[in-house]
Design a protein around this motif. Structure first.
Motif, mmCIF file in Angstrom:
data_model
loop_
_atom_site.group_PDB
_atom_site.id
_atom_site.type_symbol
_atom_site.label_atom_id
_atom_site.label_comp_id
_atom_site.label_asym_id
_atom_site.label_seq_id
_atom_site.Cartn_x
_atom_site.Cartn_y
_atom_site.Cartn_z
ATOM 1 N N SER A 153 0.850 -1.195 0.000
ATOM 2 C CA SER A 153 0.000 0.000 0.000
ATOM 3 C C SER A 153 0.884 1.244 0.000
ATOM 4 N N SER A 154 0.287 2.412 -0.193
ATOM 5 C CA SER A 154 1.073 3.640 -0.303
ATOM 6 C C SER A 154 1.860 3.935 0.972
ATOM 7 N N ASP A 155 1.329 3.549 2.136
ATOM 8 C CA ASP A 155 2.064 3.781 3.385
ATOM 9 C C ASP A 155 2.970 2.602 3.755
ATOM 10 N N PRO A 296 26.031 -42.213 -6.048
ATOM 11 C CA PRO A 296 25.656 -41.298 -4.951
ATOM 12 C C PRO A 296 25.581 -39.857 -5.451
ATOM 13 N N ARG A 297 24.680 -39.118 -4.841
ATOM 14 C CA ARG A 297 24.562 -37.684 -5.127
ATOM 15 C C ARG A 297 24.697 -36.905 -3.838
ATOM 16 N N GLY A 298 25.436 -35.799 -3.905
ATOM 17 C CA GLY A 298 25.705 -35.018 -2.703
ATOM 18 C C GLY A 298 24.885 -33.756 -2.617
ATOM 19 N N TYR A 299 24.842 -33.192 -1.427
ATOM 20 C CA TYR A 299 24.158 -31.919 -1.186
ATOM 21 C C TYR A 299 24.832 -31.248 0.002
ATOM 22 N N ARG A 300 25.033 -29.936 -0.089
ATOM 23 C CA ARG A 300 25.728 -29.217 0.979
ATOM 24 C C ARG A 300 24.941 -27.990 1.417
ATOM 25 N N ILE A 301 24.976 -27.751 2.716
ATOM 26 C CA ILE A 301 24.298 -26.590 3.299
ATOM 27 C C ILE A 301 25.275 -25.916 4.253
ATOM 28 N N PRO A 302 25.741 -24.730 3.939
ATOM 29 C CA PRO A 302 26.746 -24.099 4.802
ATOM 30 C C PRO A 302 26.196 -23.596 6.129
ATOM 31 N N VAL A 303 24.928 -23.154 6.143
ATOM 32 C CA VAL A 303 24.414 -22.520 7.347
ATOM 33 C C VAL A 303 22.907 -22.750 7.451
ATOM 34 N N CYS A 304 22.407 -22.890 8.671
ATOM 35 C CA CYS A 304 20.973 -22.967 8.945
ATOM 36 C C CYS A 304 20.551 -21.669 9.634
ATOM 37 N N VAL A 305 19.400 -21.126 9.233
ATOM 38 C CA VAL A 305 18.994 -19.792 9.675
ATOM 39 C C VAL A 305 17.574 -19.827 10.246
ATOM 40 N N ARG A 306 17.412 -19.155 11.375
ATOM 41 C CA ARG A 306 16.088 -18.938 11.954
ATOM 42 C C ARG A 306 15.822 -17.442 11.990
ATOM 43 N N HIS A 307 14.853 -17.006 11.202
ATOM 44 C CA HIS A 307 14.485 -15.587 11.177
ATOM 45 C C HIS A 307 13.536 -15.276 12.339
ATOM 46 N N HIS A 308 13.600 -14.037 12.805
ATOM 47 C CA HIS A 308 12.737 -13.609 13.909
ATOM 48 C C HIS A 308 11.887 -12.413 13.478
ATOM 49 N N PHE A 309 11.109 -12.637 12.430
ATOM 50 C CA PHE A 309 10.226 -11.579 11.940
ATOM 51 C C PHE A 309 9.189 -11.183 12.983
ATOM 52 N N GLU A 310 8.864 -12.106 13.894
ATOM 53 C CA GLU A 310 7.843 -11.810 14.901
ATOM 54 C C GLU A 310 8.267 -10.685 15.836
ATOM 55 N N GLN A 311 9.552 -10.354 15.857
ATOM 56 C CA GLN A 311 10.044 -9.268 16.702
ATOM 57 C C GLN A 311 9.824 -7.891 16.088
ATOM 58 N N MET A 312 9.373 -7.846 14.845
ATOM 59 C CA MET A 312 9.145 -6.558 14.164
ATOM 60 C C MET A 312 7.780 -5.997 14.571
ATOM 61 N N GLU A 313 7.795 -4.934 15.344
ATOM 62 C CA GLU A 313 6.532 -4.331 15.762
ATOM 63 C C GLU A 313 5.776 -3.730 14.576
ATOM 64 N N ASP A 314 6.493 -3.377 13.508
ATOM 65 C CA ASP A 314 5.847 -2.798 12.337
ATOM 66 C C ASP A 314 5.650 -3.820 11.222
ATOM 67 N N TRP A 315 5.601 -5.101 11.579
ATOM 68 C CA TRP A 315 5.398 -6.135 10.563
ATOM 69 C C TRP A 315 4.145 -5.819 9.745
ATOM 70 N N PRO A 316 4.222 -5.864 8.412
ATOM 71 C CA PRO A 316 3.072 -5.454 7.593
ATOM 72 C C PRO A 316 1.938 -6.467 7.649
ATOM 73 N N THR A 317 0.721 -5.967 7.600
ATOM 74 C CA THR A 317 -0.431 -6.855 7.499
ATOM 75 C C THR A 317 -0.481 -7.442 6.093
#
Length: 519
Positions: A153-155, A296-317
């Motif tokens: 939205s515009s705001d 065999p087939r390989g797969y690699r993941i360098p990092v696992c991430v947990r976001h904390h969007f719930e901490q954003m008081e201005d989280w958009p509707t």
């Protein structure tokens, strides 16, 4: 919201789900009850047969649903397990599983006496879910589309839609309006970037830098093959972990996993050699008469991430996020699909509550509830990964007592079978320590039901545990309080994560492990 003239539930117009993976499909199934239309926007072509999708590189590898995930899927899709079995999934009814400890000891589980269970590939699992979601009223799929950005939205306080572009077409763009957008696009989600483009400041996330690597190989069995075990697991610590699982159409998958940059090989000969070292005498019985289907087939993941969007008081509707786009896990523990199911169940509960008790900040409330629900899975996998040298954690505050918790769990797995012998002799199959560990890792009970002062005292009473008693005493020197108070300090409060599982009866819906015995 109720229609005052008919008393029926009034649906909102349209929700859009980004991504047709497991998380996106489960979100769609839930949203279809509350929205007239649900549009699933997917960048790939969707297979018409059970097979991996090109845009999900990890789909080739072994996947598993934890017990709680299976319970939720059966509630969302009644007869779901029957559908898998009808399409060739391996029946786990009357089957046995093998657990191989770090020191080579083994524990077996007895057949599940309570009914159906199935094991299958990710391709078949996703296909069965997608087929059922496609049959939901008001659900449509839009494929070969890249989501470029959010429309606000515009705001910029509300997300009103998404901007999409057909794959391999760089000019023409289309805007799709929606009352709610759910980002379920996985590890490759661009949501943090999109939010920053709109001027939002993101909270610090949590990261576990594990340098995860695994290799998977498939095998074919004769149709008349005898299988002593349907599944086998050797958890990794500072050596290779192994998982074996029988799948549909007389096949099986074997995965070797490791963390800390010790990547398993993809060369066939090296894979077989490393597998033999990892599980030794168990290997011949697991793969008797089996022939490799591929390299065999390989797969690699360098990092696992947990976001904390719930901490954003201005989280958009108008915006939600779930699945790996919200929190992604070390796949070795098999938590991802079950966590997505838990999130979908949480979303369903919040949507239901919103009808009678509307929340002015509904989307942020949903994110907070989801974080409460997934906290045990993140904590368990993080604590386990951090036991390996070279694995690091980054976040707002450090995980406390990791070495102490890891020592406790090692002690638990080593000496629990000693106590289980007595419990089994007394007919207390539903109270065995190995069962409780299974339920904890299956996200059915809180870690606090396994990690507590009462069980510690019992474990340390084993005569062989003198070395562990000494090491534990050294670790506890830095904590002046009693052990139960120490646990309160270093283990999060998971009470909200299991409030809807209070009626769960241990031993009623899962296999009940027997005493440790040689193989």
């Amino acid at each position: 919201m109720q229609d005052e003239t008919t008393g029926t539930r009034e649906k909102q117009r349209q929700a859009v789900v980004i991504g047709a993976g497991i998380a996106g499909l489960l979100a769609t199934r839930v949203l279809a009850e509350y929205y007239e239309q649900v549009l699933v926007v997917e960048r790939d072509a969707l297979p018409v047969e059970p097979q991996p999708r090109a845009g999900t590189p990890q789909s080739h590898h072994l996947h598993r649903l934890l017990p709680r995930g299976k319970m939720i899927l059966e509630r969302l899709f009644p007869g779901f397990l029957d559908g898998l079995l009808e399409h060739g999934a391996f029946s786990l009814e009357q089957s046995k599983s093998l657990l191989i400890a770090k020191d080579g000891r083994t524990a077996l589980s007895t057949p599940n006496p309570t009914g159906k269970d199935a094991s299958c590939s990710r391709g078949l699992l996703e296909w069965e879910i997608r087929k059922r979601v496609q049959a939901c009223a008001g659900v449509r799929f839009l494929t070969h589309q890249d989501v470029i950005s959010l429309v606000a939205s515009s705001d910029r306080r509300r997300i009103t839609g998404i901007c999409v572009r057909k794959r391999e077409q760089l000019v023409e763009q289309t805007t799709i309006a929606a009352d709610l957008i759910v980002d379920a696009s996985g590890r490759s989600s661009k949501l943090p970037h999109w939010l920053q483009e709109l001027g939002y400041t993101l909270p610090e996330n949590e990261q576990v830098h594990s340098a995860i690597g695994y290799s998977t190989r498939y095998y074919q069995f004769p149709t008349d093959a005898h299988h002593e075990w349907s599944n086998a697991l050797k958890p990794f610590s500072q050596s290779d972990g192994v998982a074996f699982s029988l799948l549909e159409n007389h096949t099986c998958a074997v995965i070797i996993g490791n963390i800390g940059g010790h990547y398993p090989p993809t060369d066939a000969a090296a894979f077989e050699q490393r597998l033999a070292v990892a599980i030794g005498s168990c290997l011949p019985k697991l793969l008797q008469d089996a022939q490799p289907l591929d390299n065999p087939r390989g797969y690699r993941i360098p990092v696992c991430v947990r976001h904390h969007f719930e901490q954003m008081e201005d989280w958009p509707t108008g915006l939600l996020v779930m699945g790996d786009a919200l929190c992604n896990f070390d796949p070795i523990y098999g938590q991802g699909m079950s966590v997505a199911a838990i999130e979908a169940e949480t979303l369903a509960r919040c949507l239901h509550e919103q009808q009678s008790r509307p929340q002015p900040t509904f989307e942020r409330h949903v994110l907070q509830r989801m974080q409460e629900a997934i906290a045990p899975a993140w904590w368990l996998s993080s604590v386990s990964d951090l036991s390996v040298p070279g694995v690091t954690y980054m976040g707002p505050s450090p995980l406390r007592g990791v070495r102490l918790i890891q020592l406790y769990l090692d002690l638990y797995l080593r000496y629990a079978p000693v106590h289980d012998r007595q419990l089994l002799q007394e007919g207390k199959q539903g109270q065995t320590y190995i069962l409780k560990n299974f339920l904890m890792n299956g996200l059915l009970i809180s870690p606090r039901e396994v990690i507590n002062a009462r069980i510690l005292s019992t474990l340390l009473a084993v005569g062989e545990a003198s070395e562990e008693r000494q090491l534990l005493a050294e670790l506890l020197q830095g904590y002046p309080q009693r052990f139960e108070a120490i646990l309160d300090e270093i283990i999060p409060d998971f009470s909200l994560s299991f409030e809807d599982l209070q009626a769960f009866a241990p031993g009623k819906e899962v296999s009940m492990p027997q005493e440790s015995q040689p193989v």
